[in-house]
Enzyme design. Structure first.
Site, PDB file in Angstrom:
ATOM      1  N   ASN A   1       0.853  -1.200   0.000  1.00  0.00           N
ATOM      2  CA  ASN A   1       0.000   0.000   0.000  1.00  0.00           C
ATOM      3  C   ASN A   1       0.887   1.247   0.000  1.00  0.00           C
ATOM      4  OD1 ASN A   1      -0.123  -1.278   2.829  1.00  0.00           O
ATOM      5  ND2 ASN A   1      -0.948   0.715   3.344  1.00  0.00           N
ATOM      6  N   ASP A   2       0.716   2.169   0.920  1.00  0.00           N
ATOM      7  CA  ASP A   2       1.324   3.499   0.791  1.00  0.00           C
ATOM      8  C   ASP A   2       2.801   3.516   0.391  1.00  0.00           C
ATOM      9  OD1 ASP A   2      -1.046   3.741   2.168  1.00  0.00           O
ATOM     10  OD2 ASP A   2      -0.248   4.952   3.785  1.00  0.00           O
TER      11      ASP A   2
END
Ligand SMILES: *[C@@H]1O[C@H](CO)[C@@H](O)[C@H](O)[C@H]1NC(C)=O
Ligand SMILES: *[C@@H]1O[C@H](CO)[C@@H](O)[C@H](O)[C@H]1NC(C)=O
Ligand SMILES: *[C@@H]1O[C@H](CO)[C@@H](O)[C@H](O)[C@H]1NC(C)=O
Ligand SMILES: *[C@@H]1O[C@H](CO)[C@@H](O)[C@H](O)[C@H]1NC(C)=O
Ligand SMILES: *[C@@H]1O[C@H](CO)[C@@H](O)[C@H](O)[C@H]1NC(C)=O
Ligand SMILES: *[C@@H]1O[C@H](CO)[C@@H](O)[C@H](O)[C@H]1NC(C)=O
Ligand SMILES: *[C@@H]1O[C@H](CO)[C@@H](O)[C@H](O)[C@H]1NC(C)=O
Length: 581
Positions: free
Chosen positions: A64-65
């Site tokens: 993710n991020d």
């Protein structure tokens, strides 16, 4: 002085405990689950043909991020929230990859794992800052034993290692705790890159919920370790309750060059605060008032649906950094999958990053522009070129001669008349996706829809449309850009919105509306109006696995559009965290 100080910081680091536990090296040999050979006729979601070929992704599993992007001593670093144990969120560590060109990436050892008091429950998103003496430091969010969100720092173990493979946690972590009036202890995360204020002290902002409202809380420090909360936030809003992943940077109107927020800011510069909420990255343009030590947006819209977006598609938690090698600011964000968790488990991978983009401010200072970094063009192969096409209502022009599953397309549209522009209704601005859903590619308009049809099956049962419609507003023209996934796949259970947004356009001055689309198997990333509006989408057409996909330019509006220039290329497969060869 800077040198001495930096040395003290490093010395401090050497006495602290190193990261415990075994490092699970992100093996480049261990074949990803999705590597399992599937025959060309296997149309199941696990087909390797859905793996992107030149967007950033992990060798396997969930990401993710983006975290701590930076350029340091000749190397670009991409850290990322990574699950080494599976393809849905969990067990997060910091994956780490390095590159010299932002296109080809080498996976190195994970940079961070949970385990110290400040991150016993997890090591989450953070940013990198380059300190005086050329020392990179990362500040990131951890979960402590009481499930509070706290901030920690880590420093490289060996500055002579060109890849900065090992990172050390100083003993004084956590360096920041959610203490103080109004804090919600479980809503205090994602510190920004640091910048130096006029008093010579470091600043960072952290996403937080304060008294139930969203804030980018401001802290000051002399040494990046001992932080003091400033009595007011960098900026806050009572229209939402939490901002994730704030990003704060300076830009000069009309200037593609990037600025280092810690360097003296030239006259005329503006500042941008980006925040992540509602599954989108939104931003404000304004000024950084040095006297008040606070950000002041030029305009404030109470309705958050009207806030400008970095990307109007599937892009979240973006982070930017100043590329001192080329003097530009670069941003990238996370694009999750649009299939189901069960699909992701079966595939063995989930999540890619949008292409690294140069980001700068428009001439009039009203919006950001983005364009894929020029390094991406090194992947272009066998260019095809068409000039002087004319697209009448209902025309579909097939673009052939390239790999239509892995392509870069640049097309300009020129209107033969602007008389038929339909009136613009400002109430549409709060929900452009509704406009895109209702006014799809098959709904004829005055000017538009015109654009590209990508990843289309031979029978057109599957296709993704990227298109424009032009509307007349009082003094200006408004362009609606859509990326409609409604018919992107016949596979059931997918998320298939019609992404979209509006941008202002001076048609009298600028005649041509440009569209650039990067097609990368399950990713369709589009840049409209020279980068005024960006949309990344994830699609899984069955045709991509079973047959050859098609690419077209089309027009379904009553006004004829000319295509003075159309260029397209096949895109080579980049070496993204995979073994060479
Ligand atoms: C991955 O799973 C194994 C087995 O459950 C566990 O021991 C390990 O700690 C997990 N890794 C992380 C980073 O949580
Ligand atoms: C630091 O990295 C350099 C370059 O890779 C290497 O030669 C040196 O041995 C390393 N030093 C330590 C203490 O590991
Ligand atoms: C803090 O935030 C969490 C998550 O949004 C919420 O459930 C909780 O009610 C908040 N606590 C307080 C004291 O506002
Ligand atoms: C941390 O900074 C504050 C404010 O500058 C100062 O008063 C305090 O003494 C510092 N603490 C340490 C441990 O250095
Ligand atoms: C929200 O913020 C606005 C502008 O700062 C202010 O006028 C208003 O009173 C605030 N409302 C609440 C409920 O705090
Ligand atoms: C990820 O994908 C789903 C659809 O599958 C979407 O609803 C969600 O908001 C997306 N974005 C984020 C940031 O999770
Ligand atoms: C154009 O409109 C016609 C009629 O509505 C429709 O059949 C066709 O699919 C549309 N073209 C595209 C590319 O959507």
């Amino acid at each position: 002085m800077a040198q001495a100080w930096a040395f003290a910081l490093l010395a401090l680091c050497y006495v602290c405990s190193s990261i415990n536990g075994e490092r699970s090296f992100l093996s480049t040999r261990d074949p990803a689950a999705a590597d399992d050979s599937d025959s060309d006729s296997d149309s199941s979601i696990v087909s390797r043909k859905y793996r992107t070929a030149y967007h950033f992704q992990a060798p396997k599993n969930w990401i993710n991020d983006p975290n701590g992007p930076m350029y340091y001593n000749g190397i670009y670093h991409s850290f990322y929230q990574y699950n080494p144990n599976g393809s849905i969120w969990g067990d997060i560590i910091w994956g780490h990859s390095v590159s010299t060109d932002l296109v080809n990436w080498i996976a190195v050892e994970p940079a961070l794992e949970k385990g110290s008091p400040g991150d016993i429950l997890g090591c989450w998103t953070g940013s990198a800052t380059i300190l005086p003496g050329n020392i990179p430091v990362i500040i990131y969010t951890g979960g402590d034993k009481d499930d509070r969100q706290v901030q920690n720092v880590v420093l490289p173990k060996n500055l002579s290692d060109p890849y900065l493979r090992e990172w050390i946690k100083p003993a004084n972590n956590p360096v920041l705790q959610p203490v103080g009036p109004g804090f919600n202890e479980s809503q205090f995360r994602d510190p920004t890159t640091g910048w130096i204020g006029p008093d010579g002290l470091w600043r960072i902002a952290i996403g937080a919920e304060v008294n139930g409202y969203s804030a980018a809380v401001l802290y000051k420090s002399e040494d990046f370790l001992n932080w003091t909360r400033v009595d007011h936030p960098l900026y806050s809003s009572n229209t939402t309750n939490m901002w994730e992943c704030p990003d704060f940077f300076a830009v000069l109107p009309g200037n593609k060059g990037g600025l280092d927020l810690s360097a003296p800011i030239p006259n005329g510069a503006k500042h941008v605060l980006k925040v992540s909420l509602d599954s989108r990255d939104k931003y404000f343009i304004g000024v950084y008032d040095l006297k008040r030590d606070a950000f002041e947006p030029d305009t404030i819209e109470d309705d958050r649906r009207l806030w400008l977006k970095i990307d109007y598609g599937n892009c979240y938690a973006s982070k930017s950094f100043f590329d001192s090698k080329n003097g530009r600011r670069i941003i990238w964000g996370w694009a999750n999958e649009s299939d189901s968790d069960a699909d992701d488990i079966a595939k063995g991978w989930a999540g890619i990053y949008a292409m690294a983009r140069t980001i700068w401010l428009d001439n009039d200072g009203k919006q950001l522009l983005q364009w894929p970094v020029e390094e991406v063009e090194t992947l272009r192969r066998n260019e095809i070129n068409h000039q002087g096409l004319e697209l009448n209502k209902g025309d579909l022009f097939e673009i052939e001669g390239i790999d239509t599953a892995q392509a870069d397309v640049e097309i300009d549209f020129e209107l033969t008349s602007i008389d038929d522009a339909e009136p613009f209704d400002p109430s549409w601005l709060v929900d452009p996706e509704k406009q895109c859903r209702e006014a799809g590619a098959s709904v004829h308009g005055g000017i538009g829809p015109f654009g590209l049809v990508v990843l289309a099956s031979g029978d057109m049962k599957e296709h993704t449309d990227v298109h424009f419609r032009v509307y007349k507003s009082e003094q200006k023209y408004m362009i609606l850009m859509c990326s409609d996934l409604g018919r992107s796949s016949v596979r059931p259970g997918l998320y298939t919105p019609a992404y979209g947004g509006f941008f202002e356009f001076d048609l009298e001055k600028e005649k041509k509306i440009s569209l650039r689309t990067l097609i990368d198997r399950s990713a369709v990333e589009s840049f409209g109006g020279g980068g005024r509006l960006c949309i990344i989408a994830r699609v899984y057409p069955v045709a991509l696995v079973d047959e050859r996909v098609h690419l077209y330019a089309f027009n379904n509006g009553s006004t004829t559009v000319r295509v003075p220039q159309l260029k397209a290329w096949s895109m080579a497969t980049a070496q993204v965290n995979v073994k060479k060869g």
